[in-house]
Each structure stands twice: as structure tokens, then as C-alpha cells.
Design a protein around this motif. Structure first.
Motif, PDB file in Angstrom:
ATOM      1  N   TYR A  44      -5.891   8.940   8.385  1.00  0.00           N
ATOM      2  CA  TYR A  44      -6.518   8.107   7.358  1.00  0.00           C
ATOM      3  C   TYR A  44      -7.895   7.690   7.854  1.00  0.00           C
ATOM      4  CZ  TYR A  44      -1.833   7.681   5.332  1.00  0.00           C
ATOM      5  OH  TYR A  44      -0.616   7.953   4.782  1.00  0.00           O
TER       6      TYR A  44
ATOM      7  N   LYS B 218     -11.736   5.662   6.553  1.00  0.00           N
ATOM      8  CA  LYS B 218     -12.437   4.929   5.517  1.00  0.00           C
ATOM      9  C   LYS B 218     -13.332   5.879   4.732  1.00  0.00           C
ATOM     10  CE  LYS B 218     -12.498   0.330   7.607  1.00  0.00           C
ATOM     11  NZ  LYS B 218     -13.359  -0.802   8.039  1.00  0.00           N
TER      12      LYS B 218
ATOM     13  N   ARG C 151       6.402   0.459  -3.134  1.00  0.00           N
ATOM     14  CA  ARG C 151       5.453   1.333  -3.817  1.00  0.00           C
ATOM     15  C   ARG C 151       6.156   2.629  -4.202  1.00  0.00           C
ATOM     16  NH1 ARG C 151       0.099  -0.077  -3.817  1.00  0.00           N
ATOM     17  NH2 ARG C 151      -0.517  -1.787  -2.440  1.00  0.00           N
TER      18      ARG C 151
ATOM     19  N   ASP D 153       3.243  -1.085  -8.001  1.00  0.00           N
ATOM     20  CA  ASP D 153       2.381  -0.220  -7.203  1.00  0.00           C
ATOM     21  C   ASP D 153       0.975  -0.129  -7.801  1.00  0.00           C
ATOM     22  OD1 ASP D 153       1.354   1.636  -5.455  1.00  0.00           O
ATOM     23  OD2 ASP D 153       2.751   3.225  -5.962  1.00  0.00           O
TER      24      ASP D 153
ATOM     25  N   TYR E  34     -10.404   3.053  -0.981  1.00  0.00           N
ATOM     26  CA  TYR E  34     -10.816   2.457   0.288  1.00  0.00           C
ATOM     27  C   TYR E  34     -10.677   3.430   1.457  1.00  0.00           C
ATOM     28  CZ  TYR E  34     -10.538  -1.953  -2.263  1.00  0.00           C
ATOM     29  OH  TYR E  34     -10.722  -2.947  -3.175  1.00  0.00           O
TER      30      TYR E  34
ATOM     31  N   THR F 292       1.855   5.605  -4.628  1.00  0.00           N
ATOM     32  CA  THR F 292       0.884   5.653  -3.536  1.00  0.00           C
ATOM     33  C   THR F 292       1.603   5.772  -2.201  1.00  0.00           C
ATOM     34  OG1 THR F 292       0.808   3.234  -3.433  1.00  0.00           O
ATOM     35  CG2 THR F 292      -0.812   4.336  -4.836  1.00  0.00           C
TER      36      THR F 292
ATOM     37  N   GLY G 270       1.468   2.021   3.368  1.00  0.00           N
ATOM     38  CA  GLY G 270       0.287   1.380   3.913  1.00  0.00           C
ATOM     39  C   GLY G 270      -0.898   1.353   2.981  1.00  0.00           C
ATOM     40  N   PHE G 271      -0.737   1.807   1.740  1.00  0.00           N
ATOM     41  CA  PHE G 271      -1.844   1.810   0.773  1.00  0.00           C
ATOM     42  C   PHE G 271      -2.265   0.380   0.484  1.00  0.00           C
ATOM     43  CE2 PHE G 271      -3.865   2.043  -3.331  1.00  0.00           C
ATOM     44  CZ  PHE G 271      -4.599   3.221  -3.271  1.00  0.00           C
ATOM     45  N   GLU G 272      -3.570   0.157   0.393  1.00  0.00           N
ATOM     46  CA  GLU G 272      -4.102  -1.174   0.119  1.00  0.00           C
ATOM     47  C   GLU G 272      -4.614  -1.237  -1.312  1.00  0.00           C
ATOM     48  OE1 GLU G 272      -7.023  -2.333   2.915  1.00  0.00           O
ATOM     49  OE2 GLU G 272      -5.763  -1.961   4.674  1.00  0.00           O
ATOM     50  N   GLY G 273      -4.246  -2.312  -2.002  1.00  0.00           N
ATOM     51  CA  GLY G 273      -4.742  -2.507  -3.356  1.00  0.00           C
ATOM     52  C   GLY G 273      -3.847  -1.875  -4.407  1.00  0.00           C
ATOM     53  N   HIS G 274      -4.299  -1.989  -5.645  1.00  0.00           N
ATOM     54  CA  HIS G 274      -3.545  -1.490  -6.790  1.00  0.00           C
ATOM     55  C   HIS G 274      -4.503  -0.691  -7.668  1.00  0.00           C
ATOM     56  CE1 HIS G 274      -0.248  -4.083  -5.531  1.00  0.00           C
ATOM     57  NE2 HIS G 274      -1.165  -5.020  -5.329  1.00  0.00           N
TER      58      HIS G 274
END
Length: 208
Positions: free
Chosen positions: A174, A176, A139, A125, A160, A142, A145-149
């Protein structure tokens, strides 16, 4: 106190040499840092190494204390996985390390230590370390649908997306990330460091 420290260091050195000799094709090197034995191993051999450390009578590291990740962006293999083990029988700790990339899978050790399940999920995660053959690699900390690490060094501090409850829609939404102002450069010199050597009014002072 010094004799006790030297005795522990000698014991760890002998243990490191024993492990390196028994697993000469798997161990890349050993060192003692801050009173702890560190063993660096190849990525494909981690299951074999941890099984040996758990079962061998000279080791008996029966407890997996933690698995964590580290990100070194400048390295060719930027991600490092660290396994912390404890032997209650011999009162020793050991730290096993391997390196990987975001695209290179690391064999899961859940079959060796059940406790590795959530530790590996956390490393996946937060750092993006993919553990092959993990029974449920999702995961952990987080949201869906969380993007990135988020623990990687190149992950933005703002993230993000931001999550908030919308009163009008009566649900969590959610969006941006929107910065309300430009980034600013701050001068962190304290007022005392930036102050002139001669202050206003000093000219009125007279020497006695």
C-alpha cells in the motif's frame, strides 16, 4: 393506461394513509414520487416500522429488496438510509427513508429481515452508516485497513492510498497516492462553439 395509473396512485395513497395512521408516532410523512410510495420515519423506530410492514395483513412486505445510503453534505443530518420493500401478495412496492449522521447509530434490522445483513455492511462500508446491534458489522467491498467511506461526497476521487504488487518484495503493498502532475483546468468548449464566425479564407469568397 391513465386509468391504471390513477388506480395505482389511489391505492398507494390509501396505503400511505393507513400506515401513517397505524404508526402515527413513528411516521414523519408520506409521499408518492414517480409512482412509488415513500414513507419517512424516525431513526429509533425503524425496527418497529419494518416489522409492521412485514406482518400487517394490509401490507405484507415480506421481501427486503435493498438497503442503500445517500449523502447530502449540506443537510444537518447528511446521511439518508433507504429501505426498498416488496409485497408479492398485494403487488406493491414501498420505500422507507430515515436520516442520520456519521455519529448517530441506526438500529439494525437483521432481526426483521435476514437479507439486511450484507446490505447494512455495504452501507457501513461505503457511507459510514453505523448499524447498532448488527451481528457482524465489517467492511464488505473495500479492503482491510481501508480509511474513509468512498461514496461520501467529500471523499477524494483519487482516494488516499493505492494498492499494487511489488515484484521485488513479492507481495501486495500500500502506498499513498502520488499525482504525477498538477491538477489542470480544462476548457470543455467544443471547437465548433469556440470558432470565430469568420474563418480564414472567407474573404476570398465572392457572392454570385
Amino acid at each position: 393506461m391513465t386509468d391504471g395509473t390513477n388506480s395505482l396512485t389511489d391505492a398507494l395513497q390509501h396505503l400511505g394513509a393507513y400506515i401513517a395512521g397505524a404508526l402515527e408516532n413513528e411516521v414523519q410523512g408520506t409521499e408518492i414520487l414517480r409512482g412509488e410510495l415513500i414513507v419517512r420515519v424516525t431513526r429509533p423506530s425503524i425496527v418497529k416500522v419494518l416489522t409492521f410492514l412485514r406482518d400487517d395483513s394490509h401490507c405484507l412486505f415480506k421481501q427486503l429488496i435493498d438497503i442503500c445510503g445517500v449523502d447530502y453534505p449540506d443537510r444537518e443530518e447528511r446521511l439518508e438510509v433507504v429501505y426498498n420493500l416488496l409485497s408479492l401478495k398485494h403487488n406493491h412496492r414501498i420505500r422507507v427513508k430515515l436520516t442520520t449522521t456519521p455519529d448517530a447509530p441506526v438500529p439494525s434490522v437483521v432481526g426483521v429481515f435476514n437479507a439486511a445483513n450484507w446490505f447494512e455492511r455495504e452501507a457501513w462500508d461505503l457511507y459510514g452508516v453505523f448499524f447498532a446491534d448488527h451481528p457482524d458489522l465489517r467492511r464488505l467491498l473495500t479492503d482491510y485497513g481501508f480509511e474513509g467511506h468512498p461514496m461520501r461526497k467529500d471523499f477524494p476521487l483519487t482516494g488516499y492510498v493505492e494498492v499494487r504488487y511489488d515484484e521485488g518484495q513479492k507481495r501486495v503493498i500500500y502506498e499513498k497516492v502520488k499525482l504525477v502532475q498538477e491538477f489542470r483546468s480544462f476548457d470543455f468548449v467544443s471547437p465548433w462553439e469556440g470558432m470565430l464566425t469568420r474563418l480564414p479564407g472567407d474573404e476570398k469568397a465572392t457572392k454570385s
